[in-house]
Design an enzyme around this catalytic site. Sequence first.
Site, PDB file in Angstrom:
ATOM      1  N   ASN A  96      79.618  50.219  47.893  1.00 39.19           N
ATOM      2  CA  ASN A  96      80.994  50.708  47.724  1.00 39.19           C
ATOM      3  C   ASN A  96      81.234  51.831  48.730  1.00 39.19           C
ATOM      4  O   ASN A  96      80.767  52.951  48.539  1.00 39.19           O
ATOM      5  CB  ASN A  96      81.164  51.210  46.275  1.00 39.19           C
ATOM      6  N   TRP A  97      81.970  51.505  49.767  1.00 37.85           N
ATOM      7  CA  TRP A  97      82.185  52.484  50.837  1.00 37.85           C
ATOM      8  C   TRP A  97      83.180  53.586  50.458  1.00 37.85           C
ATOM      9  O   TRP A  97      83.349  54.538  51.194  1.00 37.85           O
ATOM     10  CB  TRP A  97      82.652  51.774  52.108  1.00 37.85           C
ATOM     11  N   LYS A  98      83.907  53.393  49.360  1.00 35.27           N
ATOM     12  CA  LYS A  98      84.948  54.378  48.960  1.00 35.27           C
ATOM     13  C   LYS A  98      85.880  54.632  50.145  1.00 35.27           C
ATOM     14  O   LYS A  98      86.142  53.708  50.914  1.00 35.27           O
ATOM     15  CB  LYS A  98      84.280  55.657  48.440  1.00 35.27           C
ATOM     16  N   HIS A 110      86.930  51.662  38.586  1.00 32.83           N
ATOM     17  CA  HIS A 110      85.916  52.622  39.051  1.00 32.83           C
ATOM     18  C   HIS A 110      86.262  54.003  38.479  1.00 32.83           C
ATOM     19  O   HIS A 110      87.430  54.354  38.351  1.00 32.83           O
ATOM     20  CB  HIS A 110      85.886  52.668  40.586  1.00 32.83           C
ATOM     21  N   GLU A 115      86.297  56.856  39.653  1.00 26.33           N
ATOM     22  CA  GLU A 115      87.175  57.711  40.477  1.00 26.33           C
ATOM     23  C   GLU A 115      88.631  57.291  40.321  1.00 26.33           C
ATOM     24  O   GLU A 115      89.539  58.129  40.340  1.00 26.33           O
ATOM     25  CB  GLU A 115      86.713  57.659  41.944  1.00 26.33           C
ATOM     26  N   GLU A 175      78.095  52.740  35.324  1.00 22.31           N
ATOM     27  CA  GLU A 175      77.960  53.909  36.184  1.00 22.31           C
ATOM     28  C   GLU A 175      78.228  55.174  35.380  1.00 22.31           C
ATOM     29  O   GLU A 175      79.386  55.546  35.168  1.00 22.31           O
ATOM     30  CB  GLU A 175      78.989  53.848  37.324  1.00 22.31           C
ATOM     31  N   GLY A 190      77.481  60.255  42.837  1.00 19.38           N
ATOM     32  CA  GLY A 190      77.620  61.191  43.952  1.00 19.38           C
ATOM     33  C   GLY A 190      77.003  62.554  43.684  1.00 19.38           C
ATOM     34  O   GLY A 190      77.235  63.502  44.424  1.00 19.38           O
ATOM     35  N   SER A 194      74.112  57.301  42.274  1.00 22.87           N
ATOM     36  CA  SER A 194      73.024  57.898  43.070  1.00 22.87           C
ATOM     37  C   SER A 194      71.824  56.968  43.245  1.00 22.87           C
ATOM     38  O   SER A 194      70.692  57.434  43.293  1.00 22.87           O
ATOM     39  CB  SER A 194      72.590  59.245  42.475  1.00 22.87           C
ATOM     40  N   GLY A 219      77.104  53.807  46.336  1.00 23.39           N
ATOM     41  CA  GLY A 219      78.092  54.541  47.133  1.00 23.39           C
ATOM     42  C   GLY A 219      77.442  55.118  48.369  1.00 23.39           C
ATOM     43  O   GLY A 219      77.246  54.439  49.379  1.00 23.39           O
TER      44      GLY A 219
END
Length: 253
Positions: free
Chosen positions: A9-11, A94, A96, A166, A172, A212, A233
Amino acid sequence: MKRSLMCGNWKMNKTVAEAKDFARELVSMNLPNADDLVIIAPFTQLSTLAEELKDTPIKLGAQDVYYEDAGAYTGEISAPMLGELGVSYCLVGHSERRELFGETDRNCNLKIKALIKEGIIPILCVGEPLAVREATNEFSYVGAEIYAAFDGIGTEDSQRIVIAYEPIWAIGTGKVATADQAEYMCGFIRGLIAGLYDNAVAENMPILYGGSMKPDNAKELLGSMQIDGGLIGGASLKVDSFAELADIANSCK
Ligand code: PGA
């Protein structure tokens, strides 16, 4: 045989040029489990990546979708638009998006239905914040997210869904869940799916861990019989560490 679906997941990272370089390098590595790799990129990179990955087993994913097919929804992207580009997977809910952009359980449910209609596999993200875990309410919290997301989804469609557990406190932060914590929650989720559908659906549903995950902790996590891969990520942004993770996943099958 155990699956190990590894999704990067490149965000909100990378330009189109950077995405292209990454894809070319990854493709040139000819990884043995390339068909279990997904690059989940920002919308702007999808058509370039689709071109780069088109004759390879590596799959393309999007980070979000809107549940209507078309109309006056400024700024949104629909499932048919993603389908046209050759997108095979799409994240839903997600943390975020839930925390920063007000994503609701109801929207997640509608997005899952829209993606399934288009033949795109939703990766439903669930997971509890730190305060919920500290209050030992993580199972009811995640359970509520699962029930809401699967509301009105029949047995056949349920088999088109991937779940990613998650824990928000591990995303992160460098604070990874222990293999026991991750395994226990993934097993709990599988039990809920068995209750909603049946054992076969639950056993076949890929349940990933995210938060992570890195080359130095992946082996332990992916070694669990309950964990069918990773949503990655930070460690997916460099082609070498993503390839290393793919290698570890392959050895854990
Ligand atoms: P992380 O992100 O690997 O950087 O913790 C995981 C995710 O948010 O999907």
